[in-house]
Design a protein around this motif. Structure first.
Motif, PDB file in Angstrom:
ATOM      1  N   MET A   1      39.209  34.249  32.428  1.00  0.00           N
ATOM      2  CA  MET A   1      40.647  34.146  32.461  1.00  0.00           C
ATOM      3  C   MET A   1      41.023  32.748  31.983  1.00  0.00           C
ATOM      4  O   MET A   1      40.464  31.769  32.446  1.00  0.00           O
ATOM      5  CB  MET A   1      41.118  34.423  33.890  1.00  0.00           C
ATOM      6  N   ASN A   2      41.940  32.678  31.046  1.00  0.00           N
ATOM      7  CA  ASN A   2      42.414  31.395  30.543  1.00  0.00           C
ATOM      8  C   ASN A   2      43.636  30.971  31.338  1.00  0.00           C
ATOM      9  O   ASN A   2      44.581  31.730  31.507  1.00  0.00           O
ATOM     10  CB  ASN A   2      42.749  31.476  29.057  1.00  0.00           C
ATOM     11  N   ARG A   3      43.615  29.739  31.811  1.00  0.00           N
ATOM     12  CA  ARG A   3      44.697  29.209  32.632  1.00  0.00           C
ATOM     13  C   ARG A   3      45.426  28.139  31.848  1.00  0.00           C
ATOM     14  O   ARG A   3      44.854  27.508  30.966  1.00  0.00           O
ATOM     15  CB  ARG A   3      44.133  28.588  33.903  1.00  0.00           C
ATOM     16  N   ASP A   7      47.930  25.044  35.798  1.00  0.00           N
ATOM     17  CA  ASP A   7      47.256  25.992  36.689  1.00  0.00           C
ATOM     18  C   ASP A   7      45.801  25.585  36.906  1.00  0.00           C
ATOM     19  O   ASP A   7      45.277  25.675  38.023  1.00  0.00           O
ATOM     20  CB  ASP A   7      47.288  27.416  36.117  1.00  0.00           C
ATOM     21  N   ALA A   8      45.147  25.168  35.842  1.00  0.00           N
ATOM     22  CA  ALA A   8      43.745  24.756  35.939  1.00  0.00           C
ATOM     23  C   ALA A   8      43.616  23.537  36.852  1.00  0.00           C
ATOM     24  O   ALA A   8      42.724  23.494  37.705  1.00  0.00           O
ATOM     25  CB  ALA A   8      43.188  24.451  34.556  1.00  0.00           C
ATOM     26  N   ARG A  50      33.731  24.317  33.333  1.00  0.00           N
ATOM     27  CA  ARG A  50      33.507  25.764  33.335  1.00  0.00           C
ATOM     28  C   ARG A  50      34.428  26.464  34.342  1.00  0.00           C
ATOM     29  O   ARG A  50      34.042  27.452  34.956  1.00  0.00           O
ATOM     30  CB  ARG A  50      32.036  26.045  33.680  1.00  0.00           C
ATOM     31  N   LEU A  51      35.621  25.953  34.479  1.00  0.00           N
ATOM     32  CA  LEU A  51      36.547  26.459  35.487  1.00  0.00           C
ATOM     33  C   LEU A  51      36.763  27.964  35.384  1.00  0.00           C
ATOM     34  O   LEU A  51      36.905  28.646  36.406  1.00  0.00           O
ATOM     35  CB  LEU A  51      37.883  25.709  35.411  1.00  0.00           C
ATOM     36  N   ASP A  52      36.746  28.487  34.174  1.00  0.00           N
ATOM     37  CA  ASP A  52      36.925  29.937  34.008  1.00  0.00           C
ATOM     38  C   ASP A  52      35.729  30.727  34.536  1.00  0.00           C
ATOM     39  O   ASP A  52      35.853  31.917  34.815  1.00  0.00           O
ATOM     40  CB  ASP A  52      37.177  30.287  32.535  1.00  0.00           C
ATOM     41  N   ASP A  53      34.569  30.082  34.691  1.00  0.00           N
ATOM     42  CA  ASP A  53      33.378  30.753  35.216  1.00  0.00           C
ATOM     43  C   ASP A  53      33.299  30.707  36.741  1.00  0.00           C
ATOM     44  O   ASP A  53      32.494  31.410  37.345  1.00  0.00           O
ATOM     45  CB  ASP A  53      32.110  30.109  34.650  1.00  0.00           C
ATOM     46  N   ASP A  56      36.801  33.472  41.772  1.00  0.00           N
ATOM     47  CA  ASP A  56      38.102  33.251  42.412  1.00  0.00           C
ATOM     48  C   ASP A  56      38.049  33.170  43.933  1.00  0.00           C
ATOM     49  O   ASP A  56      38.622  32.254  44.498  1.00  0.00           O
ATOM     50  CB  ASP A  56      39.109  34.322  41.975  1.00  0.00           C
TER      51      ASP A  56
END
Length: 189
Positions: A1-3, A7-8, A50-53, A56
């Motif tokens: 998911m791209n933030r 948001d990131a 690697r925040l998208d990895d 959640d």
């Protein structure tokens, strides 16, 4: 998911605040305090990159961070092990000298000090063979030089390292040598 960037940053800040203390305690139990701070910082750097990895749910994100920290610790331990192996391999070369535990520790300290006196080319030649376990022909190919040129480079690097090891003082560096005196005509030599 791209933030989005905002948001990131918010997600990272929340993750950091929720997990930092636990992660630091986890790492401190496995290494000394100075290294623990570095490992935790590296762990969060990996998380940011690697925040998208990062999973959640917070529990899964926490486990993910612990895994990253554990892997970073293992990588550090392997690196330290390679450095110790390098010291032992170099010291086992002709002219090297090993003894008991205290002698080995002193030799390691001396090796580190002598290593700093080597040129980058000498360090590279020794590292390629002693740490990276490349053969002479493989290292020559990697550097784009002939096998003979690499063999000579390695031989000279080992010689210079041994020479630096022999010249190291027991404690602090010795003062620079006094200028050479030349005999004056008719005076004492």
């Amino acid at each position: 998911m791209n933030r989005t960037t905002a948001d990131a940053e918010a997600a990272f800040r929340e993750l950091f605040e929720a997990v930092y203390d636990d992660l630091l305690v986890f790492v401190e139990r496995r290494t000394d305090l100075v290294v623990a701070d570095d490992v935790v910082a590296e762990t969060f750097l990996v998380a940011w990159r690697r925040l998208d990895d990062v999973p959640d749910p917070l529990d899964e994100a926490r486990a993910w961070l612990f895994t990253v920290a554990h892997n970073l610790l293992r990588n550090r331990q392997r690196s330290e092990q390679r450095q110790r192996k390098l010291a032992l391999r170099i010291l086992r070369e002709p002219g090297g000298d090993t003894g008991g535990e205290a002698d080995a520790a002193a030799a390691h300290v001396d090796l580190v000090r002598a290593w700093r006196h080597l040129s980058p080319a000498d360090q590279e030649a020794l590292t390629l063979t002693a740490i990276e376990d490349l053969t002479g022909p493989q290292a020559a190919h990697l550097l784009g030089i002939s096998r003979t040129a690499f063999s000579l480079r390695l031989l000279r690097a080992r010689r210079r390292l041994r020479q630096h090891l022999r010249q190291l003082p027991d404690a602090e560096p010795a003062p620079p040598p006094a200028p050479a005196r030349t005999a004056s005509p008719g005076g004492p030599a």
